[in-house]
Each structure stands twice: as C-alpha cells, then as structure tokens.
Write an enzyme that holds these catalytic residues in place. Sequence first.
Site, PDB file in Angstrom:
ATOM      1  N   ASP A   9       0.813  -1.226   0.000  1.00 28.46           N
ATOM      2  CA  ASP A   9       0.000   0.000   0.000  1.00 28.46           C
ATOM      3  C   ASP A   9       0.843   1.272   0.000  1.00 28.46           C
ATOM      4  O   ASP A   9       0.442   2.291   0.552  1.00 28.46           O
ATOM      5  CB  ASP A   9      -0.962   0.027   1.215  1.00 28.46           C
ATOM      6  CG  ASP A   9      -1.764  -1.248   1.331  1.00 28.46           C
ATOM      7  OD1 ASP A   9      -2.201  -1.745   0.284  1.00 28.46           O
ATOM      8  OD2 ASP A   9      -1.943  -1.754   2.456  1.00 28.46           O
ATOM      9  N   LYS A  12       2.172   2.114  -5.086  1.00 29.30           N
ATOM     10  CA  LYS A  12       2.909   1.634  -6.265  1.00 29.30           C
ATOM     11  C   LYS A  12       2.107   1.799  -7.552  1.00 29.30           C
ATOM     12  O   LYS A  12       2.655   2.146  -8.591  1.00 29.30           O
ATOM     13  CB  LYS A  12       3.275   0.147  -6.111  1.00 29.30           C
ATOM     14  CG  LYS A  12       4.264  -0.123  -5.008  1.00 29.30           C
ATOM     15  CD  LYS A  12       4.572  -1.596  -4.905  1.00 29.30           C
ATOM     16  CE  LYS A  12       3.422  -2.438  -4.386  1.00 29.30           C
ATOM     17  NZ  LYS A  12       3.005  -2.160  -3.010  1.00 29.30           N
ATOM     18  N   GLY A  36      -4.035  -4.552  -4.408  1.00 28.44           N
ATOM     19  CA  GLY A  36      -5.091  -3.635  -4.815  1.00 28.44           C
ATOM     20  C   GLY A  36      -4.424  -2.351  -5.231  1.00 28.44           C
ATOM     21  O   GLY A  36      -3.889  -1.638  -4.409  1.00 28.44           O
ATOM     22  N   HIS A  37      -4.374  -2.111  -6.518  1.00 25.62           N
ATOM     23  CA  HIS A  37      -3.725  -0.902  -7.000  1.00 25.62           C
ATOM     24  C   HIS A  37      -4.788   0.096  -7.439  1.00 25.62           C
ATOM     25  O   HIS A  37      -5.579  -0.178  -8.326  1.00 25.62           O
ATOM     26  CB  HIS A  37      -2.763  -1.230  -8.147  1.00 25.62           C
ATOM     27  CG  HIS A  37      -1.537  -1.955  -7.677  1.00 25.62           C
ATOM     28  ND1 HIS A  37      -0.623  -2.511  -8.532  1.00 25.62           N
ATOM     29  CD2 HIS A  37      -1.075  -2.186  -6.427  1.00 25.62           C
ATOM     30  CE1 HIS A  37       0.344  -3.069  -7.810  1.00 25.62           C
ATOM     31  NE2 HIS A  37       0.090  -2.887  -6.533  1.00 25.62           N
ATOM     32  N   THR A  38      -4.789   1.238  -6.767  1.00 24.39           N
ATOM     33  CA  THR A  38      -5.794   2.253  -7.056  1.00 24.39           C
ATOM     34  C   THR A  38      -5.173   3.321  -7.946  1.00 24.39           C
ATOM     35  O   THR A  38      -4.138   3.885  -7.609  1.00 24.39           O
ATOM     36  CB  THR A  38      -6.263   2.907  -5.741  1.00 24.39           C
ATOM     37  OG1 THR A  38      -6.607   1.855  -4.836  1.00 24.39           O
ATOM     38  CG2 THR A  38      -7.453   3.816  -5.956  1.00 24.39           C
ATOM     39  N   GLN A 221       2.435  -5.987  -3.017  1.00 26.22           N
ATOM     40  CA  GLN A 221       2.744  -6.025  -1.579  1.00 26.22           C
ATOM     41  C   GLN A 221       4.057  -5.272  -1.302  1.00 26.22           C
ATOM     42  O   GLN A 221       4.415  -4.409  -2.077  1.00 26.22           O
ATOM     43  CB  GLN A 221       2.812  -7.464  -1.050  1.00 26.22           C
ATOM     44  CG  GLN A 221       1.459  -8.174  -0.982  1.00 26.22           C
ATOM     45  CD  GLN A 221       1.052  -8.796  -2.304  1.00 26.22           C
ATOM     46  OE1 GLN A 221       1.841  -9.448  -2.951  1.00 26.22           O
ATOM     47  NE2 GLN A 221      -0.187  -8.610  -2.680  1.00 26.22           N
ATOM     48  N   LYS A 328       2.578  10.249  -0.988  1.00 29.90           N
ATOM     49  CA  LYS A 328       1.665  10.779   0.032  1.00 29.90           C
ATOM     50  C   LYS A 328       2.320  11.758   1.014  1.00 29.90           C
ATOM     51  O   LYS A 328       1.973  11.793   2.194  1.00 29.90           O
ATOM     52  CB  LYS A 328       1.004   9.616   0.779  1.00 29.90           C
ATOM     53  CG  LYS A 328       0.111   8.773  -0.140  1.00 29.90           C
ATOM     54  CD  LYS A 328      -0.646   7.717   0.605  1.00 29.90           C
ATOM     55  CE  LYS A 328      -2.138   7.895   0.461  1.00 29.90           C
ATOM     56  NZ  LYS A 328      -2.921   6.763   0.956  1.00 29.90           N
ATOM     57  N   LEU A 329       3.260  12.532   0.514  1.00 30.26           N
ATOM     58  CA  LEU A 329       3.894  13.537   1.371  1.00 30.26           C
ATOM     59  C   LEU A 329       2.843  14.533   1.882  1.00 30.26           C
ATOM     60  O   LEU A 329       2.912  15.027   3.005  1.00 30.26           O
ATOM     61  CB  LEU A 329       4.999  14.278   0.591  1.00 30.26           C
ATOM     62  CG  LEU A 329       5.817  15.265   1.400  1.00 30.26           C
ATOM     63  CD1 LEU A 329       6.649  14.558   2.464  1.00 30.26           C
ATOM     64  CD2 LEU A 329       6.730  16.104   0.507  1.00 30.26           C
ATOM     65  N   GLY A 396      -0.239  14.066  -4.156  1.00 37.38           N
ATOM     66  CA  GLY A 396      -1.696  13.958  -4.240  1.00 37.38           C
ATOM     67  C   GLY A 396      -2.076  12.724  -5.038  1.00 37.38           C
ATOM     68  O   GLY A 396      -1.235  12.166  -5.743  1.00 37.38           O
TER      69      GLY A 396
HETATM   70  P1  IMP Z   1      -2.408 -12.810   2.036  1.00 36.75           P
HETATM   71  O1  IMP Z   1      -1.450 -12.264   1.066  1.00 36.75           O
HETATM   72  O2  IMP Z   1      -3.842 -12.603   1.646  1.00 36.75           O
HETATM   73  O3  IMP Z   1      -2.104 -14.230   2.416  1.00 36.75           O
HETATM   74  O4  IMP Z   1      -2.248 -11.978   3.411  1.00 36.75           O
HETATM   75  C1  IMP Z   1      -1.062 -12.052   4.194  1.00 36.75           C
HETATM   76  C2  IMP Z   1      -0.693 -10.691   4.758  1.00 36.75           C
HETATM   77  O5  IMP Z   1      -0.301  -9.833   3.706  1.00 36.75           O
HETATM   78  C3  IMP Z   1      -1.827  -9.968   5.471  1.00 36.75           C
HETATM   79  O6  IMP Z   1      -1.282  -9.214   6.539  1.00 36.75           O
HETATM   80  C4  IMP Z   1      -2.375  -9.023   4.414  1.00 36.75           C
HETATM   81  O7  IMP Z   1      -3.015  -7.908   4.967  1.00 36.75           O
HETATM   82  C5  IMP Z   1      -1.091  -8.638   3.723  1.00 36.75           C
HETATM   83  N1  IMP Z   1      -1.300  -8.224   2.328  1.00 36.75           N
HETATM   84  C6  IMP Z   1      -1.516  -9.012   1.244  1.00 36.75           C
HETATM   85  N2  IMP Z   1      -1.630  -8.284   0.144  1.00 36.75           N
HETATM   86  C7  IMP Z   1      -1.458  -7.001   0.504  1.00 36.75           C
HETATM   87  C8  IMP Z   1      -1.425  -5.769  -0.224  1.00 36.75           C
HETATM   88  O8  IMP Z   1      -1.555  -5.703  -1.450  1.00 36.75           O
HETATM   89  N3  IMP Z   1      -1.217  -4.653   0.523  1.00 36.75           N
HETATM   90  C9  IMP Z   1      -1.019  -4.699   1.852  1.00 36.75           C
HETATM   91  N4  IMP Z   1      -1.033  -5.809   2.559  1.00 36.75           N
HETATM   92  C10 IMP Z   1      -1.250  -6.962   1.907  1.00 36.75           C
END
Ligand code: IMP
Length: 418
Positions: A9, A12, A36-38, A221, A328-329, A396
């Site tokens: 998060d 990226k 989750g890429h926004t 991640q 996000k400064l 931003g």
């Molecule tokens: P999993 O990848 O669903 O098995 O989750 C394992 C850990 O990685 C958990 O703490 C999730 O919150 C974290 N996690 C997985 N994908 C993301 C991501 O894209 N962003 C932030 N945390 C993530």
Amino acid sequence: MIVGTQWGDEGKGKIVDIFTKYADMVVRYQGGANAGHTIVVDGVKTVLHLLPSGILHEGVKCLIGNGVVLDPEVCIEEVNLLKSKGLLKNDSNLVISLNAHVVMPYHKLIDKLREESAGKGKIGTTGRGIGPCYEDKITRTGIRVADMIDPARLKERLNEVLLQKNSYIEKVLGHEPVSLDEIFKKYSEFGSVLKKYAKDAVDILNDAIEAKKNILFEGAQGTALDVDHGTYPFVTSSTTIAGGACSGSGVGPTAIKHVMGIAKAYTTRVGSGPFPTEQDNEIGERLRKNGGEFGATTGRPRRCGWLDLALLKRSKVLNGLTLLAITKLDVLTGFEKIKVCTEYDAKGDPVYIELDGWQEDLSRVRSMDELPPNAKKYIEFMEKSLGVKVALVSVGPERGSDVIVQNPLWRKFGETQH
Ligand code: IMP
C-alpha cells in the site's frame, strides 16, 4: 523495477501508472488478487487487483508472469471492466503465463476457514486464497494456467488433487467437501475465456529485452511482507523483494537496470503482526483520515504510524534499491512536528528524531524548489539517511500531482528520447 519498501500500500499503482507512459511492457511477477492498486484518472478511480495497472495505457503490453497466482474469476472481471471502459482493445496486449498457478475455490475456502479457526494467531489475510495456492505450487499439487485451458488435463489434475484436498477440508477443517463437477464446469469455462491470453511469457519477455524495449516490473505487496525477509509468519506467501521478479517472470538479474523503491512518507500496515512505529492513537487516526488509509482489496482500516527508516534501510539492501519514490507527502501537511524512527534500541523499540512540520498545501507543487522548506528538508533527510536518490515525490492522488526528479525510462537505455 518498482517494489514496495514497507508493508504494501505504498502507492505503487500510481507510480507504475506514471512510468508506464514511457514503457513498452509492464510485468507482474508475484502475488495475486490480494493486491489492490488504485489509480485515479480524471477523478475516476479504478482499482485493479490482478492485471498490471499498465493496462490503463493503450498500446502497452501487460504480462502476468509465472510467479503470480491467478484467480481467473477476478481476471475475467477486470478484463470485462476494462473493455467496458473502451480499454484493452487489442487482446494481444495481455499475456498470461502458461506456468502461472491458478487460485481454485478450495484455496479461498481453506484460507477463510483457517483464518476463522486461528483466533488470536490469525494472519489477517485478504482471504483471496493466496497462501493455500502457493502451498500447492511448492508441494507440486497445483493447477496451472496450461492445465486450466485444456479441459481433459484439467479434469485429470482435479481428479489427482481433490481427493487429498477434500480429505483435509472435511477431516481437519470440518467443512463439506468441494464438488469436482462444479469446479470443473466453472474452471473449464474460465479456461475457454482466458485461453487467448495464455502464452509462453518467457519468450515474449526476453524477445522484448532483446529488442531493447522499455520494460517495467510491477511489484505487489511490500518488502516487509516477503515470505523470507518479512515479519514472518505475518507475511504474504510470495517473494516480494526485487529478486522475486527474475524467478517470477523468467529473466536473468543482469536484465534489470534500476530498482525503484516506493516508500510512503509515513508507514501503514493491514493485517496482524509487528509494526514498531505504529501510532494507535490520535496521530494514527489523523494519518488514516488524511491519507484515506483503508484497504483497496478488503476495505479494512489500515494501521498507521511514523516513517521507519530502520525498515527502509533493510529494504534498501534486500532490494538493491537504486532509486526512491516517496508517496503521500501531502498527508503529513498540518502536523506541527513529525517523528521519524532512525533505528531500534537494544529492546527493539523505535528511536525517534523529531522534524519540524509544514502547513502549506502541497497539491500544486511540481518541483523540489516549490516544496515548503520543511517538506524539502524531510525528503532530503530521507535521501541522506538511506543513501538512495529520490526520483519522485508524490503530493496527491491525481495523475500529475507529482515532482519528478529523475525518470529512469526517459531514454531507451542511451538511445533517443522516448
Ligand atoms: P495474504 O497475502 O492474503 O495471504 O495476506 C497475508 C498478509 O499480507 C496480510 O497481513 C495481508 O493484509 C497482507 N497483504 C496481502 N496483500 C497485501 C497488499 O496488497 N497490501 C497490503 N497488505 C497486503
């Protein structure tokens, strides 16, 4: 290559979106629909979980490498979403590796049931079946894209693996078994839809390298969630550090010219596990509110805290960072004082220094010199402490609200300007 330096998060998606303009190809190499890429374009938010965010640019080829665990349902949903927006006009712009593993319904079920029964020890996964799918890959009981697109092969594989799976689901997790016929029906249909994208991605990628194309590797991640180097067991199940891009897509390490680490100007984490600089107080709440810190995949509120340079120093070496992008400064605007963790003491507690904050709005800042002096000092402090050049500062969520200091894709490796 673009990698997250914290717990994911970091923003990226936005940075990939900026540099994709200069890229011919974007590659995802690990993780799955847990990401989750926004991306915000003209005020319209698009969230992608699986497809490389480069897909929002016309004419850019997007590759899903062998290291990704592919949820075909999510993939088809995203393809349809893009098509409904008039994007992905040319199907040859999406390539899915034949060797990528497929997330099956029993992976998601096992993920969910395990988390429910884990009580306090739960990891806080995204529930997308990521861990169980990677588990099958390593134990060699996985189903790959090549199997899914061939109905006879799919049935054979399901016959081989479901007996064991169902025994585990029934006897250990106490749930009804899953149905082979139902899964076969659903997944052979998915296979027939996705078949046109399934290819030998290694050839396509290496041909592009040979042709000196600009290629962007999009990490999912972050470093502290790496299965080997992260805060184990509170990690994801893939190699999130830069080295994972090579095995997860099929290129040699010598092909990689730059590794850009993305760091949020503060720190967040979703799910359980250690977080030394967490601020479980008004400061954390303020960061969450100002930064809109709610998970793009699960909607969960993110845990928030101060910048952790000890973590970033570790990320620097684990990834071999050559450049840094700070996101996000603007979220730090308005704080009187800003704390930064520079190291951990003998007990493992963070040691902070305090920097002066700034009150000025940053949203229209487009160069380092336009930054308020204290914001500039903050960036310079990060740069100096880490010994990595800052290439970009994001101020931003919108496309364009950035300071770009250096663009590693500007020139095609010494050739003419892009
Ligand atoms: P999993 O990848 O669903 O098995 O989750 C394992 C850990 O990685 C958990 O703490 C999730 O919150 C974290 N996690 C997985 N994908 C993301 C991501 O894209 N962003 C932030 N945390 C993530």
